[in-house]
Design a protein around this motif. Structure first.
Motif, short mmCIF file in Angstrom:
data_model
loop_
_atom_site.label_atom_id
_atom_site.label_comp_id
_atom_site.label_asym_id
_atom_site.label_seq_id
_atom_site.Cartn_x
_atom_site.Cartn_y
_atom_site.Cartn_z
N VAL A 49 0.83 -1.19 0.00
CA VAL A 49 0.00 0.00 0.00
C VAL A 49 0.87 1.25 0.00
O VAL A 49 1.72 1.42 0.88
N ALA A 50 0.65 2.13 -0.96
CA ALA A 50 1.39 3.39 -1.05
C ALA A 50 0.57 4.51 -0.41
O ALA A 50 0.16 5.46 -1.07
N ALA A 51 0.32 4.37 0.87
CA ALA A 51 -0.47 5.36 1.60
C ALA A 51 -0.20 5.19 3.09
O ALA A 51 0.29 4.14 3.54
N ALA A 52 -0.53 6.23 3.86
CA ALA A 52 -0.39 6.17 5.31
C ALA A 52 -1.64 5.53 5.88
O ALA A 52 -2.69 6.18 5.97
N VAL A 53 -1.56 4.28 6.24
CA VAL A 53 -2.72 3.53 6.71
C VAL A 53 -2.38 2.81 8.00
O VAL A 53 -1.27 2.31 8.18
N ILE A 139 -7.09 5.83 7.07
CA ILE A 139 -6.24 6.34 5.99
C ILE A 139 -5.95 7.80 6.29
O ILE A 139 -6.84 8.64 6.30
N ARG A 140 -4.69 8.09 6.56
CA ARG A 140 -4.29 9.47 6.84
C ARG A 140 -3.83 10.11 5.52
O ARG A 140 -2.99 9.56 4.82
N ALA A 475 -1.45 17.60 -1.60
CA ALA A 475 -0.72 16.90 -0.53
C ALA A 475 0.42 16.09 -1.13
O ALA A 475 0.24 15.35 -2.11
N PHE A 476 1.59 16.22 -0.52
CA PHE A 476 2.72 15.36 -0.83
C PHE A 476 3.02 14.51 0.39
O PHE A 476 3.11 15.02 1.51
N GLU A 477 3.19 13.20 0.18
CA GLU A 477 3.46 12.28 1.28
C GLU A 477 4.58 11.33 0.87
O GLU A 477 4.75 11.00 -0.30
N ALA A 478 5.33 10.88 1.87
CA ALA A 478 6.36 9.87 1.65
C ALA A 478 6.47 9.03 2.91
O ALA A 478 6.28 9.54 4.03
#
Length: 673
Positions: A49-53, A139-140, A475-478
């Motif tokens: 998953v490419a997300a903050a979960v 999911i953040r 939003a940019f996330e890593a």
């Protein structure tokens, strides 16, 4: 301090007893193999998953001692939860924590619980038994490309337990000095071939909390809910039907700005809000081939909300959705679909609002698609977008691009760039809000008013605006996810949220713009909602899971939020969230018969517009459980042990008298057969 009169017990069904034993046996590799469905609307391993979960499991909830959904959400990093009164909550992710947090989407088994009336979720209307929850996927970050408008800061999907996993009879009851009495009756079992059912009845009573002066707050609550779930199907076809009805009475103390009540120009009202409603939902899943699946979802919700401060409202919401999954082996995973939402209400104003249209109908039609492309072994690119056509702002487009690199089976890196939007609420377009009353001479104007009006107070109002548009987030996330050592799991996320077109309001400085109020007793300074605000929020979120031994587990959740300067309007419309929020839990299985769970939380001070910041606090909860037999559990929970009382939140819109969260103890009994 009053101890509960009983240490009460539980007799657990076999499936739950097995879950207790499995809680600490779950390996770190198993954590990465957990499946989530809320990121892309299809089942994915957490490592892919490419997300903050973050996944809050049923066992996490049980061992935390939480007695409400908002309390359970404190288990996740990045989620800010503050108590407004006994059963009123402010919940958000990353920013903009409000009683009606308008940038957070909440789902129940995929059904949208977000209300278009005031943009947000009334948490005392979500009367889902905690015992019926299978897991909560948090999911953040923006989810608009998947779930549509208003999924700006995050998505919370509450996934309930299948009736296949809830056979038998469960009787649960408890009592505490702060929580009051609560009880649940649930019955489930097989229903013909390949079908199961469960039904439940739940009641809860909340006790009065305290005001800042130590008096009773008069904010007790009564909740009653009932529901059912049916599951069935054969190979290739599965279906689910669920329904619930609820009623909640919530007392409180509201503060009303009143130009006819000098010298403070405010009055205190003891109120009772009444909420009731019905929810029905159905889902059909058909496996059309080895690489294709279709889903149909339909739901209807009706609610009757008598919120004294805000509005008296009756609303209907219908959601229809079609979705298809198409897989091209070793290359593409495609998900696409379409949806339609119909919203209709009738409404009248409360103590702080007026509505110029007593009835409103809103339509939202949507089309969405996601494509996950396997570029090479371990490297995945996800492209997605969603079109939402609505009655207020026409068509909104929300795209996302995500990249995931599985460096090894134990480590993954990901990054994303997304756009999300929040469309206006019914209230922002058609309601007038009374925000403040200024004493004579306090309101700043370009020049003095006429002498005949100089001794009149001025009521500040923000009025609805049909031209009010959508708020936007880029939003940019890593992030990193993996276990760097055999006993340690880490999940780290950094983000930058850039908001523009945020809600703000015009200003009144010209005396000629003032209006005369009722009986010529006061003046009115009318302003309008406009899209002029800009804000940047940056932050870091960390969750960790350390297995210190076969019987001892530590779980960490931490978030850091840096709120930039709000420009384009009054800071009343800025974001207010603590800079640091931390949580540390320990779960210790003392042999096979006893558990001890310790939960320490720290929340940094909370800034507020026009008021001193609320103090930071550190608190601790303790849960003790003993199982003399495999299916019998005796438990006692102590909450807020490090401070006798504290104020967590001050609600301005609407304004409620601040409440004190205090130390509490409760016991519980569960009987299963």
């Amino acid at each position: 301090m009053v101890l509960p009169v009983l240490m009460l017990g539980c007799v657990l069904p076999p499936s739950q007893a097995a879950a207790i034993e499995h809680f600490l046996e779950l390996s770190l590799e198993d954590l990465l193999q957990q499946e989530v469905i809320s990121v892309s609307r299809r089942s994915q391993r957490l490592s892919d998953v490419a997300a903050a979960v973050h996944v809050i499991t049923a066992e996490d909830i049980r061992r935390s001692g939480a007695r409400s959904l908002p309390e359970a959400l404190r288990l996740s990093p990045g989620v800010d939860v503050a108590r407004v009164s006994e059963d009123r909550w402010a919940v958000s992710i990353r920013s903009h924590t409000e009683y009606l947090s308008n940038k957070l989407m909440v789902l129940v088994d995929g059904r949208n619980a977000y209300s278009p009336s005031f943009s947000g979720v009334l948490w005392n209307t979500l009367q889902i038994p905690l015992e019926n929850i299978d897991r909560i996927e948090v999911i953040r970050g923006p989810g608009g490309a998947v779930w549509g408008v208003n999924a700006v800061n995050g998505v919370i999907n509450i996934i309930t337990r299948s009736s296949h996993a809830a056979h038998g009879t469960l009787v649960s009851a408890g009592f505490g000095n702060d929580t009051g009495p609560f009880a649940l009756l649930r019955q489930g079992g097989p229903w013909g071939e390949d079908r199961s059912f469960n039904v439940y009845l739940q009641t809860r009573e909340g006790r009065d909390s305290l005001t800042e002066t130590g008096d009773d707050h008069h904010d007790r609550s009564d909740h009653l809910s009932a529901g059912f779930r049916l599951d069935g199907g054969q190979t290739g076809d599965n279906w689910m039907m669920a329904g619930s009805l609820f009623r909640a009475d919530s007392d409180g103390i509201g503060v009303v700005r009143d130009p006819l009540s000098p010298p403070t120009y405010r009055r205190v009202e003891t109120i009772t809000d009444r909420f009731s409603g019905v929810d029905l939902q159905g889902e059909l899943i058909r496996q059309t081939s080895e690489h294709s699946e279709i889903r149909f979802n339909a739901s209807w919700s009706y609610s009757d909300v008598e919120a004294i401060m805000l509005a008296d409202q009756q609303q209907h919401i219908v959601d229809l959705e079609f979705q298809q999954r198409l897989d091209v082996p070793d290359r593409h995973a495609i998900t696409w679909g379409a949806g339609y939402r119909w919203y209709d209400d009738s409404i009248s104003g409360g103590l702080t609002t007026r509505f110029d249209r007593p009835r409103e109908t809103l339509h939202i039609a949507s089309l969405f698609a996601q494509n996950e492309i396997l570029l090479n072994q371990g490297l995945r690119l996800s492209l997605g977008g969603r079109l939402d056509h609505n009655s207020y702002t026409s068509t909104e487009f929300q795209p996302t691009i995500r990249m995931l690199w599985n460096v090894t089976p134990r480590h993954s890196l990901w990054t994303s760039l997304s756009r999300a939007k929040r469309i206006p609420s019914r209230g922002e377009r058609t309601a007038d809000y009374i925000l403040t009353v200024a004493r004579p001479g306090q309101f700043r104007l370009d020049r003095p008013v006429d002498d005949a009006l100089a001794n009149l107070p001025i009521q500040g109002e923000v009025r609805g605006n049909d031209a009010y548009g959508s708020e936007r987030l880029t939003a940019f996330e890593a992030g990193y996810r993996g276990h760097p050592s055999p006993g340690l799991y880490l999940d780290l996320t950094a983000f930058v949220h850039r908001y523009d077109n945020l809600r703000s309001a015009t200003t009144v400085t010209d005396p000629d713009m003032l209006l005369m109020g009722e009986n010529d007793a006061y003046l009115i300074a009318p302003t309008q909602f406009i899209n002029r605000g800009e804000l940047t929020v940056t932050g870091v979120e960390l969750s960790g899971d350390w297995r210190a031994g076969e019987a001892l587990r530590f779980q960490l959740a931490y978030s850091f939020n840096d709120i930039g300067e709000f420009t384009g309007g009054d800071r009343l419309f800025s974001s207010f969230i603590p800079r640091h929020i931390a949580s540390l839990r320990s779960a210790w299985n003392i042999g096979h018969q006893m558990d001890m769970d310790l939960w320490i939380r720290h929340v940094d001070r909370r800034h507020q517009p026009f008021l001193p910041p609320l103090d930071a606090y550190t608190t601790m909860d303790l849960r003790l459980a003993w199982r003399p037999e495999r299916q019998l559990e005796l438990a006692l929970v102590a909450q807020n042990l490090l401070d006798s009382e504290r104020t967590e939140y001050y609600s301005l819109t609407p304004t409620f008298l601040p409440t004190q969260t205090r130390r509490g103890f409760y016991g519980q009994i569960r009987l299963s057969f």
